[in-house]
Write an enzyme that holds these catalytic residues in place. Structure first.
Site, PDB file in Angstrom:
ATOM      1  N   SER A  42       0.801  -1.222   0.000  1.00 33.38           N
ATOM      2  CA  SER A  42       0.000   0.000   0.000  1.00 33.38           C
ATOM      3  C   SER A  42       0.834   1.273   0.000  1.00 33.38           C
ATOM      4  CB  SER A  42      -0.935   0.006   1.228  1.00 33.38           C
ATOM      5  OG  SER A  42      -1.861  -1.052   1.183  1.00 33.38           O
ATOM      6  N   ARG A  60       7.072  -0.414   9.606  1.00 32.12           N
ATOM      7  CA  ARG A  60       8.429  -0.715  10.073  1.00 32.12           C
ATOM      8  C   ARG A  60       9.513  -0.132   9.166  1.00 32.12           C
ATOM      9  NH1 ARG A  60       7.825  -4.243  14.184  1.00 32.12           N
ATOM     10  NH2 ARG A  60       5.739  -5.122  14.311  1.00 32.12           N
ATOM     11  N   ILE A  78      -4.768  -2.841   7.524  1.00 33.98           N
ATOM     12  CA  ILE A  78      -6.039  -2.413   8.110  1.00 33.98           C
ATOM     13  C   ILE A  78      -6.657  -1.283   7.287  1.00 33.98           C
ATOM     14  CG2 ILE A  78      -5.403  -3.108  10.450  1.00 33.98           C
ATOM     15  CD1 ILE A  78      -4.572  -0.247  11.026  1.00 33.98           C
ATOM     16  N   HIS A 133      -5.223  -8.565  11.180  1.00 38.23           N
ATOM     17  CA  HIS A 133      -5.139  -7.582  12.261  1.00 38.23           C
ATOM     18  C   HIS A 133      -6.369  -6.670  12.291  1.00 38.23           C
ATOM     19  CE1 HIS A 133      -0.478  -8.113  11.938  1.00 38.23           C
ATOM     20  NE2 HIS A 133      -1.060  -9.101  12.571  1.00 38.23           N
ATOM     21  N   CYS A 152     -20.119   5.761  21.608  1.00 38.18           N
ATOM     22  CA  CYS A 152     -21.021   4.616  21.469  1.00 38.18           C
ATOM     23  C   CYS A 152     -22.416   5.105  21.103  1.00 38.18           C
ATOM     24  CB  CYS A 152     -21.053   3.813  22.771  1.00 38.18           C
ATOM     25  SG  CYS A 152     -22.173   2.401  22.725  1.00 38.18           S
TER      26      CYS A 152
END
Length: 775
Positions: A579, A588, A658, A676, A717
Site C-alpha cells: 500500500s 516498520r 487495516i 489484524h 457509542c
C-alpha cells in the site's frame, strides 16, 4: 398457541429452552409438554416445532440445554417422548449436534456431568446387543432373562462416541481439557468393552485441526492423570506424536513453565520420559528382538517445532535448569549400549532453523515476552517484589547456562550468522544479568574476537550498543542498558588485553572501531534449515523449471491447472508494503515507518486509545480519511489479487493491512482474512457494557462515525453508554481474530502456491504461516 410458537427471547430461546436450561423439570413435564401436545393439530406438531428450534448462537436445541445443565429429570422425559413418537428424532437424539458439531455426549462431558454421560453410554445399542447375547448364552432361564431385560429396557440409540466437533476434537480431547480423567476412563472402558470395531489406538491418536491429540492437550495443561488413564488402555498409543507446529508432549508440558517447576510438573516430566522409554523399548523388541541402537536423545533432538526448536530449546528458554539436568541425566543413563554417540552431545548440538543453539537460547532467556496480562500483574507488584523477581530470573538464567557448560557445551558455538552467545549478549544489555553472563562466558573460554558473518566482533557490537543507547530511543530502561553496555565493554577490553595471548596491543594495532558491517554476505539465507532448505536446491529450482521469476510462477500455475483436478489454490500473504505506493506509510520502514516515529510508536496500544483518544483518532483521520474520500485508491498489487480471484484461483488473501484497500479493489470479503482487523467496523470500548458485543458495520452508522472523525471529534457509542468507540483492529497485546485462526489451519493444507508480498515477516503468528504450508 401464539405464545408457544412465537415467544422467543433475544438469544433465540423459547420456553422449552429456558425450562431445560434452568432445570424446571416439573414445569416441563406437567405443563409445557402436555400443553404443546394438546395445542398440536394434524397439520402442525407444535411440540416438534418448539423442540426443533435452535438458539441464535451455536444453534442449541432445548435438549442440548438440558444436557448442558446436567438435568436428568429433564432429559429422560424428552427421551421418553421420542420413544412414543419417532418423528421427534429430528430434535431429540444423543447424536444430534449443535452448530459447532458437539453431540450430547460431548456436551455432557464438557460440563462434567459424569452420571449423565454414564447413562447415555448405557443407551448405546451395542451394549444392548452384547447383553442380549450374554443372556441367551447363559441359560434358558426365562425369569432371569425377563428380569434382566426389564431392568435394561428404555431408550436405545446407535451412539456416535467418536463424534468430532468443527475443530476436530473428540470427547477425549474435552476430557483432557477439563482434567476429567474419570470421563476418559468411562469412554475408553465403553469402547473397549462394547465397541470392538472401533480402533482404540486410532481414536486416542485422533488430532484436532492444530494436530493436537488428547495426550497433547492433557500435557499442555499438566493433566497427567488423563494421560495415565489413556496409556492404561493403550500403552502403544503414540506418545511421541507431534502437533502441526511440531510440539511433542514434553514441549507442551514445559512451554509455559518458567523458572522453578512445580512438584507436579517434575513428576509429570519424569512420567513422560519413562513412558517414552518404555514405548521405545517395546518397539525395538517388536521390530528387531534386541536393542537396535535407537536413542531417546536422537529422537528428541530430531523432534523439532515449525521453528526448528527442540525440547532442550524450550527448557532453556523457560530457564528450567532442573528439568534440563533431569533430561540430560536420563538420556545419559538410558542410552543404548550399541550407540556410539554421546547422548548428551546429541541433545546439546541441536539447532533451530536460524542455527541458534540451546546456549544461544539460554543466554537470552532473561528476556520476558510482555502481554497485557503480564503487564497488569507486574503493575500490581511492589518494588521489592519486582526486585525479587529480577533476582530470581537472573539466578535461574545463570544456572541454566552453567548446566549446559557443565555438560560439555562449547561456549563459542555459532548460529547460521556466525553469532556466538557472547556476541548476541552484546546487543541485549537491558538487564544487569547480562554483565554476569558475559563474565561467566569469558571465564569458561568464550572468545570475544570471533567475527560475525558481517565482519564485526563483540567489541564492535558493544560499541554500537553504547552509541545507540546514548542517542536515546525513548524506551524505558535505555539508561540502564547503556550503563550495562559500558561495563561490558570494560570487561571485554580487560579480558582481551590481560587474558588473551598476543593481544596486549590489540586496540592499538588491530582493532578498527569504525569498521563497517558487510551486509553483502547473505550466506545466512542459504544456511537456514527451514522447510524450504529441507528440499535440495536443484530440486527447488526444478519446481519452476529454473525460471526463478514471475514468469516461472505464472507458468507453474498454468501447468498445475492442466495436470490437477480442480482449480489451483493460491494463497496471498500481504503486508503494508503493497500500500505504500498509494501513499500510505508502512509500519516498520526505516524512514517513514509508523513504529520508528516517537510520536506514533505506540499509537496502536489500547492504552493510547483509552488515555489519549484525541491523539489516536487524529492519526486515524490523517491515515484513513483520504481512503474513505477516494483520494487514495487500490494499487496494482490489490488489482492483481482481484485478478487471481476473477480467474477462480484465489483461495485466500491473508492481509496484515487495516487500510481496507482490498475492499475498495472489489475482492470478495470471503476471500480476504484481515489478520489484524480493519476500520470496516467499530464497537464500544467499554468491555463491561453489553453494547461492547455489538459490531457496528452498517453503512449509515459508519458514515456518521467517519464524519465525526473528519471533524476532529472522538466517536462515541451509539447505544447511549457514552464511551468511546474503538475500531475492530488488533491492538498491541490482543489475540488474533477467530477467522485467522480457522483460516490458517484449514487453508494452508489446501495451498498449491503461496505468494508473499509487502511484508517483512517479523510479526507472529502471521509470519509463522510460511512454515505451515505442506511441502
Amino acid at each position: 398457541k401464539n405464545f408457544f410458537t412465537e415467544s422467543i427471547n433475544t438469544h433465540g430461546c423459547n420456553c422449552f429452552h429456558l425450562a431445560n436450561a434452568n432445570d424446571r423439570h416439573q414445569l416441563l413435564t406437567q405443563f409445557l409438554i402436555p400443553t404443546a401436545v394438546q395445542l398440536s393439530s394434524p397439520t402442525l406438531n407444535i411440540l416438534n416445532k418448539l423442540l426443533s428450534q435452535g438458539t441464535y448462537i451455536d444453534c442449541l436445541l432445548p435438549f442440548h440445554l438440558a444436557v448442558a445443565k446436567g438435568s436428568t429429570p429433564c432429559v429422560l422425559p424428552l427421551l421418553h417422548l421420542v420413544q412414543q413418537d419417532s418423528s421427534l428424532s429430528n430434535c431429540i437424539s444423543l447424536n444430534l449436534t449443535d452448530q459447532r458439531n458437539h453431540n450430547s455426549l460431548i456436551i455432557a462431558a464438557c460440563n462434567g456431568h459424569a452420571s449423565l454421560l454414564s447413562l447415555f453410554l448405557s443407551f448405546d445399542t451395542h451394549c444392548q446387543a452384547q447383553e442380549t447375547s450374554t443372556n441367551n448364552n447363559d441359560n434358558n432361564n426365562n425369569n432371569n432373562n425377563s428380569s434382566s431385560n426389564s431392568g435394561r429396557s428404555g431408550y436405545r440409540e446407535n451412539l456416535n462416541v467418536e463424534q468430532r466437533n468443527k475443530d476436530g476434537r473428540t470427547i477425549l480431547h474435552f476430557a483432557a481439557m477439563k482434567s476429567y480423567e474419570h470421563v476418559a476412563k468411562m469412554v475408553l472402558d465403553h469402547l473397549e468393552k462394547f465397541r470392538p470395531e472401533v480402533d482404540l489406538t486410532a481414536f486416542i491418536e485422533t488430532t484436532d485441526l492444530g494436530g493436537s491429540s488428547a495426550i497433547h492437550i492433557a500435557s499442555s495443561l499438566e493433566n497427567i492423570e488423563v494421560i495415565q488413564e489413556i496409556l492404561r488402555h493403550k500403552s502403544n498409543a503414540n506418545i511421541l506424536q507431534r502437533t502441526k507446529s511440531g510440539d511433542t508432549v514434553l514441549n507442551l508440558l514445559v512451554k509455559y513453565q518458567a523458572d522453578k517447576p512445580s512438584h507436579k510438573v517434575i513428576e509429570s516430566f519424569s512420567f513422560l520420559l519413562d513412558a517414552i522409554k518404555t514405548q521405545l523399548q517395546n518397539q525395538k523388541e517388536k521390530n528387531t528382538g534386541k536393542d537396535s541402537g535407537s536413542d531417546l536423545a536422537e529422537i528428541l533432538s530430531s523432534a523439532k517445532t515449525c521453528f526448528g526448536k527442540t525440547i532442550i530449546h524450550d527448557l532453556c528458554k523457560q530457564r528450567q535448569w532442573q528439568l534440563l539436568d533431569l533430561l540430560l541425566d536420563f538420556c545419559r543413563k538410558n542410552a543404548p549400549k550399541s550407540s556410539s554417540q554421546d547422548s548428551t552431545k546429541i541433545l546439546l548440538e541441536a539447532r533451530d532453523h536460524d542455527g541458534m543453539s540451546v546456549l544461544h537460547e539460554a543466554v537470552t532467556s532473561w528476556r520476558q515476552i510482555k502481554t497485557k496480562r503480564t503487564e497488569a500483574l507486574e503493575a500490581e507488584k511492589s518494588e521489592q517484589e519486582k526486585l525479587a523477581d529480577e533476582a530470581h530470573i537472573a539466578e535461574s538464567c545463570l544456572k541454566t547456562v552453567a548446566c549446559l557448560i557443565d555438560n560439555g557445551m562449547d561456549p563459542n558455538i555459532k548460529d547460521h550468522s556466525d553469532s556466538t552467545p557472547l556476541y548476541l549478549l552484546c546487543f541485549n544489555t537491558e538487564n544487569p544479568v547480562v554483565v554476569k553472563l558475559v563474565k561467566y562466558l569469558l571465564g569458561v573460554g568464550a572468545d570475544p574476537l570471533i567475527e560475525h558473518l558481517y565482519g564485526w566482533n563483540c567489541l564492535h557490537a558493544i560499541q554500537y550498543t553504547i552509541q545507540s543507547k546514548s542517542e536515546g530511543d525513548g524506551q524505558p530502561g535505555s539508561l540502564e542498558a547503556k550503563n550495562n553496555a559500558i561495563e561490558i565493554e570494560s570487561v571485554l577490553r580487560n579480558h582481551v588485553v590481560n587474558n588473551m595471548a598476543g593481544k596486549a596491543n590489540y586496540f592499538e594495532s588491530e582493532f578498527d572501531p569504525k569498521k563497517p558491517r558487510d551486509f553483502s554476505k547473505q550466506k545466512i539465507f542459504q544456511r537456514r534449515s527451514g522447510k524450504h532448505n529441507l528440499v535440495p536446491l536443484e530440486e527447488r529450482k526444478a519446481v519452476l523449471n529454473g525460471e526463478i521469476n514471475l514468469k516461472g510462477v505464472a507458468q507453474y500455475i498454468l501447468n498445475k491447472e492442466k495436470t490437477q483436478k480442480g482449480s489451483v489454490k493460491v494463497i496471498v500473504m500481504t503486508g503494508a508494503g503493497i500500500s505504500t505506493s498509494a501513499g500510505i506509510p508502512d509500519f516498520r520502514g526505516r524512514e517513514n515507518g509508523v513504529y520508528n516515529n516517537k510520536e506514533t510508536r505506540n499509537i496502536f496500544s489500547i492504552e493510547t486509545l483509552i488515555n489519549e483518544p484525541g491523539k489516536f483518532y487524529s492519526f486515524v483521520r490523517s491515515m484513513m480519511t483520504p481512503i474513505i474520500d477516494g483520494k487514495i485508491t487500490p494499487t496494482p498489487t490489490h488489482h492483481f489479487i482481484k485478478l487471481l480471484e476473477s480467474k477462480g484461483i484465489l483461495l485466500r488473501n491473508f492481509t496484515q493491512n487495516i487500510d481496507m484497500l482490498e475492499h475498495y479493489a472489489g475482492i470478495d470479503p470471503d476471500k480476504v482474512i484481515e489478520c489484524h482487523g480493519s476500520f470496516k467496523s467499530f464497537r464500544c470500548l467499554n468491555i463491561h457494557q453489553t453494547c461492547s458485543d455489538v459490531i457496528i458495520d452498517d453503512e449509515p452508522t459508519l458514515n456518521i462515525i467517519w464524519e465525526e472523525i473528519k471533524q476532529g471529534k472522538i466517536p462515541k457509542c451509539k447505544k447511549g453508554c457514552g464511551n468511546h468507540l474503538r475500531p475492530n483492529v488488533t491492538f498491541f497485546g490482543e489475540g488474533m481474530n477467530i477467522r485467522f485462526m480457522d483460516g490458517e489451519r484449514q487453508d494452508l493444507e489446501q495451498c498449491d502456491v503461496l505468494i508473499v508480498m509487502g511484508t517483512s515477516l517479523v510479526v507472529y503468528p502471521f509470519a509463522g504461516m510460511v512454515s505451515k504450508v505442506e511441502i
